[in-house]
Design a protein around this motif. Structure first.
Motif, PDB file in Angstrom:
ATOM      1  N   VAL A 116     -11.816   9.243   0.216  1.00 33.40           N
ATOM      2  CA  VAL A 116     -10.645   8.380   0.468  1.00 33.40           C
ATOM      3  C   VAL A 116     -10.116   8.051  -0.816  1.00 33.40           C
ATOM      4  O   VAL A 116     -10.567   7.443  -1.638  1.00 33.40           O
ATOM      5  CB  VAL A 116     -10.991   7.369   1.358  1.00 33.40           C
ATOM      6  CG1 VAL A 116     -10.133   6.278   1.682  1.00 33.40           C
ATOM      7  CG2 VAL A 116     -11.888   7.745   2.447  1.00 33.40           C
ATOM      8  N   ILE A 117      -8.793   8.014  -0.787  1.00 33.97           N
ATOM      9  CA  ILE A 117      -7.947   7.556  -2.016  1.00 33.97           C
ATOM     10  C   ILE A 117      -6.827   6.493  -1.518  1.00 33.97           C
ATOM     11  O   ILE A 117      -5.930   6.879  -0.769  1.00 33.97           O
ATOM     12  CB  ILE A 117      -7.257   8.766  -2.628  1.00 33.97           C
ATOM     13  CG1 ILE A 117      -8.332   9.644  -3.202  1.00 33.97           C
ATOM     14  CG2 ILE A 117      -6.529   8.138  -3.993  1.00 33.97           C
ATOM     15  CD1 ILE A 117      -7.588  10.981  -3.661  1.00 33.97           C
ATOM     16  N   VAL A 118      -7.006   5.232  -1.724  1.00 30.29           N
ATOM     17  CA  VAL A 118      -6.048   4.206  -1.639  1.00 30.29           C
ATOM     18  C   VAL A 118      -5.125   4.072  -2.949  1.00 30.29           C
ATOM     19  O   VAL A 118      -5.631   3.701  -3.971  1.00 30.29           O
ATOM     20  CB  VAL A 118      -6.838   2.936  -1.069  1.00 30.29           C
ATOM     21  CG1 VAL A 118      -5.695   2.072  -0.749  1.00 30.29           C
ATOM     22  CG2 VAL A 118      -7.717   3.065   0.153  1.00 30.29           C
ATOM     23  N   THR A 119      -3.755   4.445  -2.334  1.00 31.81           N
ATOM     24  CA  THR A 119      -3.195   3.864  -3.778  1.00 31.81           C
ATOM     25  C   THR A 119      -2.101   2.565  -3.337  1.00 31.81           C
ATOM     26  O   THR A 119      -1.490   2.714  -2.304  1.00 31.81           O
ATOM     27  CB  THR A 119      -2.016   5.233  -4.124  1.00 31.81           C
ATOM     28  OG1 THR A 119      -2.644   6.541  -4.304  1.00 31.81           O
ATOM     29  CG2 THR A 119      -1.056   4.942  -5.086  1.00 31.81           C
TER      30      THR A 119
ATOM     31  N   VAL B  44       0.797  -1.095  -0.100  1.00 38.47           N
ATOM     32  CA  VAL B  44       0.207   0.084   0.229  1.00 38.47           C
ATOM     33  C   VAL B  44       1.061   1.187  -0.037  1.00 38.47           C
ATOM     34  O   VAL B  44       1.711   1.489   1.105  1.00 38.47           O
ATOM     35  CB  VAL B  44      -0.841   0.106   1.099  1.00 38.47           C
ATOM     36  CG1 VAL B  44      -1.774   1.362   1.426  1.00 38.47           C
ATOM     37  CG2 VAL B  44      -1.852  -1.331   0.992  1.00 38.47           C
ATOM     38  N   VAL B  45       0.791   2.073  -1.085  1.00 33.77           N
ATOM     39  CA  VAL B  45       1.722   3.346  -1.188  1.00 33.77           C
ATOM     40  C   VAL B  45       1.176   4.123  -0.194  1.00 33.77           C
ATOM     41  O   VAL B  45       2.084   4.966   0.411  1.00 33.77           O
ATOM     42  CB  VAL B  45       1.781   3.757  -2.530  1.00 33.77           C
ATOM     43  CG1 VAL B  45       2.600   4.732  -2.919  1.00 33.77           C
ATOM     44  CG2 VAL B  45       2.176   2.432  -3.520  1.00 33.77           C
ATOM     45  N   SER B  46       0.043   4.634  -0.168  1.00 30.10           N
ATOM     46  CA  SER B  46      -0.621   5.550   0.684  1.00 30.10           C
ATOM     47  C   SER B  46      -2.045   5.464   0.925  1.00 30.10           C
ATOM     48  O   SER B  46      -2.602   4.937  -0.004  1.00 30.10           O
ATOM     49  CB  SER B  46      -0.211   7.163   0.316  1.00 30.10           C
ATOM     50  OG  SER B  46      -1.048   7.455  -1.111  1.00 30.10           O
ATOM     51  N   VAL B  47      -2.419   6.270   1.823  1.00 28.62           N
ATOM     52  CA  VAL B  47      -3.945   6.189   2.083  1.00 28.62           C
ATOM     53  C   VAL B  47      -4.400   7.863   2.130  1.00 28.62           C
ATOM     54  O   VAL B  47      -3.651   8.452   3.357  1.00 28.62           O
ATOM     55  CB  VAL B  47      -4.632   5.560   3.080  1.00 28.62           C
ATOM     56  CG1 VAL B  47      -5.915   5.692   3.583  1.00 28.62           C
ATOM     57  CG2 VAL B  47      -4.303   4.109   2.923  1.00 28.62           C
ATOM     58  N   GLU B  48      -4.995   8.444   1.426  1.00 27.04           N
ATOM     59  CA  GLU B  48      -5.085  10.096   1.584  1.00 27.04           C
ATOM     60  C   GLU B  48      -6.685  10.078   1.835  1.00 27.04           C
ATOM     61  O   GLU B  48      -7.692   9.526   1.429  1.00 27.04           O
ATOM     62  CB  GLU B  48      -4.933  10.676   0.379  1.00 27.04           C
ATOM     63  CG  GLU B  48      -3.344  10.482   0.177  1.00 27.04           C
ATOM     64  CD  GLU B  48      -3.189  11.104  -1.399  1.00 27.04           C
ATOM     65  OE1 GLU B  48      -2.320  12.158  -1.269  1.00 27.04           O
ATOM     66  OE2 GLU B  48      -3.478  10.614  -2.245  1.00 27.04           O
ATOM     67  N   ALA B  49      -6.884  11.166   2.387  1.00 26.97           N
ATOM     68  CA  ALA B  49      -8.352  11.480   2.993  1.00 26.97           C
ATOM     69  C   ALA B  49      -8.743  13.033   2.654  1.00 26.97           C
ATOM     70  O   ALA B  49      -7.803  13.930   2.888  1.00 26.97           O
ATOM     71  CB  ALA B  49      -8.456  11.373   4.429  1.00 26.97           C
TER      72      ALA B  49
ATOM     73  N   THR C 296      -2.538  13.026   4.288  1.00 32.05           N
ATOM     74  CA  THR C 296      -1.944  11.619   4.344  1.00 32.05           C
ATOM     75  C   THR C 296      -2.482  10.838   5.569  1.00 32.05           C
ATOM     76  O   THR C 296      -1.961  11.552   6.712  1.00 32.05           O
ATOM     77  CB  THR C 296      -0.460  11.501   3.901  1.00 32.05           C
ATOM     78  OG1 THR C 296      -0.405  12.250   2.531  1.00 32.05           O
ATOM     79  CG2 THR C 296       0.011   9.975   3.648  1.00 32.05           C
ATOM     80  N   VAL C 297      -2.959   9.848   5.485  1.00 27.11           N
ATOM     81  CA  VAL C 297      -3.264   8.948   6.877  1.00 27.11           C
ATOM     82  C   VAL C 297      -1.956   8.223   7.069  1.00 27.11           C
ATOM     83  O   VAL C 297      -1.128   7.918   6.441  1.00 27.11           O
ATOM     84  CB  VAL C 297      -4.205   8.100   6.533  1.00 27.11           C
ATOM     85  CG1 VAL C 297      -4.460   6.838   7.671  1.00 27.11           C
ATOM     86  CG2 VAL C 297      -5.690   8.557   6.080  1.00 27.11           C
ATOM     87  N   ASP C 298      -1.654   8.253   8.674  1.00 22.51           N
ATOM     88  CA  ASP C 298      -0.518   7.690   9.133  1.00 22.51           C
ATOM     89  C   ASP C 298      -0.466   6.261   8.625  1.00 22.51           C
ATOM     90  O   ASP C 298      -1.495   5.506   9.108  1.00 22.51           O
ATOM     91  CB  ASP C 298      -0.547   7.861  10.787  1.00 22.51           C
ATOM     92  CG  ASP C 298       0.593   7.448  11.450  1.00 22.51           C
ATOM     93  OD1 ASP C 298       1.549   6.809  10.717  1.00 22.51           O
ATOM     94  OD2 ASP C 298       0.526   7.366  12.613  1.00 22.51           O
ATOM     95  N   PRO C 299       0.544   5.604   8.174  1.00 22.66           N
ATOM     96  CA  PRO C 299       0.829   4.360   7.703  1.00 22.66           C
ATOM     97  C   PRO C 299       0.658   3.541   9.113  1.00 22.66           C
ATOM     98  O   PRO C 299       0.214   2.191   8.905  1.00 22.66           O
ATOM     99  CB  PRO C 299       1.939   4.412   7.242  1.00 22.66           C
ATOM    100  CG  PRO C 299       2.336   5.566   6.879  1.00 22.66           C
ATOM    101  CD  PRO C 299       1.516   6.501   7.756  1.00 22.66           C
TER     102      PRO C 299
END
Length: 200
Positions: free
Chosen positions: A137-140, A87-92, A101-104
């Motif tokens: 929510v954007i999950v990359t 999982v590269v990133s989760v953004e809200a 950017t959500v804390d990994p």
């Protein structure tokens, strides 16, 4: 609110099957028909690969974005493709239009190598407030078997080569003098069957 379809961010840097492998499979020595062979490889791969492919899998390493309109009550997100490498990133996206950017440390990938990869958010983690939007929510994530073609399961590579062979030999859907359509190899279906993902 309807979910948006996943979006390809970065395409694979290497092909699943090289033109040299395809030539060897077809027993073609010259480069005169490379354009036709290249098109056949692309068509075969497109039939199997990515969100539009019939497998529901990414073949070579590629990056995708998946969108959610809200945080799931289960704190679990089924990822659209398998296998998932990372999982590269989760953004809200907040109501103010700003994206954070959500804390990994607040989420983890489960079952990435399997057919049902999931992103799990820790129950105790704080998740940011969201805008009312289909892409709140954007999950990359990176999906695929790897960056090198030798990471691809042999059954899938063989299926691609068989499809390339069919497309190369049969330039039309019917043959002159034949009363029915040209049958494609049933071996392809048997090779890819164990890799097909079915959503319930």
């Amino acid at each position: 609110m309807r979910c948006l379809p996943p979006e390809l961010v970065t395409a694979p840097s290497e092909p699943c099957v090289s033109i040299a492998d395809a030539r060897a499979h077809l027993r073609v020595d010259s480069i005169e028909e490379d354009a036709l062979i290249t098109a056949a490889i692309a068509a075969a791969v497109q039939h199997l690969d990515g969100y539009g492919g019939i497998l529901g899998r990414a073949l070579m390493k590629q990056d995708w974005r998946q969108f959610l309109p809200f945080w799931p009550a289960s704190r679990s997100v089924d990822l659209a493709l398998a296998p998932v490498l990372s999982v590269v990133s989760v953004e809200a996206r907040g109501a103010d239009g700003q994206t954070v950017t959500v804390d990994p440390a607040s989420y983890r990938l489960v079952g990435g190598a399997g057919a049902a990869p999931r992103l799990l958010f820790d129950l105790g983690s704080h998740l940011p407030g969201l805008a009312y939007a289909p892409d709140a929510v954007i999950v990359t994530f990176s999906a695929g078997y790897g960056e090198a073609a030798d990471k691809l399961p042999p059954a899938l590579k063989s299926a691609i080569l068989l499809m390339v062979g069919d497309l190369y030999r049969f330039r039309d859907s019917v043959q002159i003098g034949a009363s029915s359509a040209v049958p494609m190899s049933t071996t392809v279906d048997r090779l890819i069957a164990p890799f097909r993902r079915y959503q319930i």
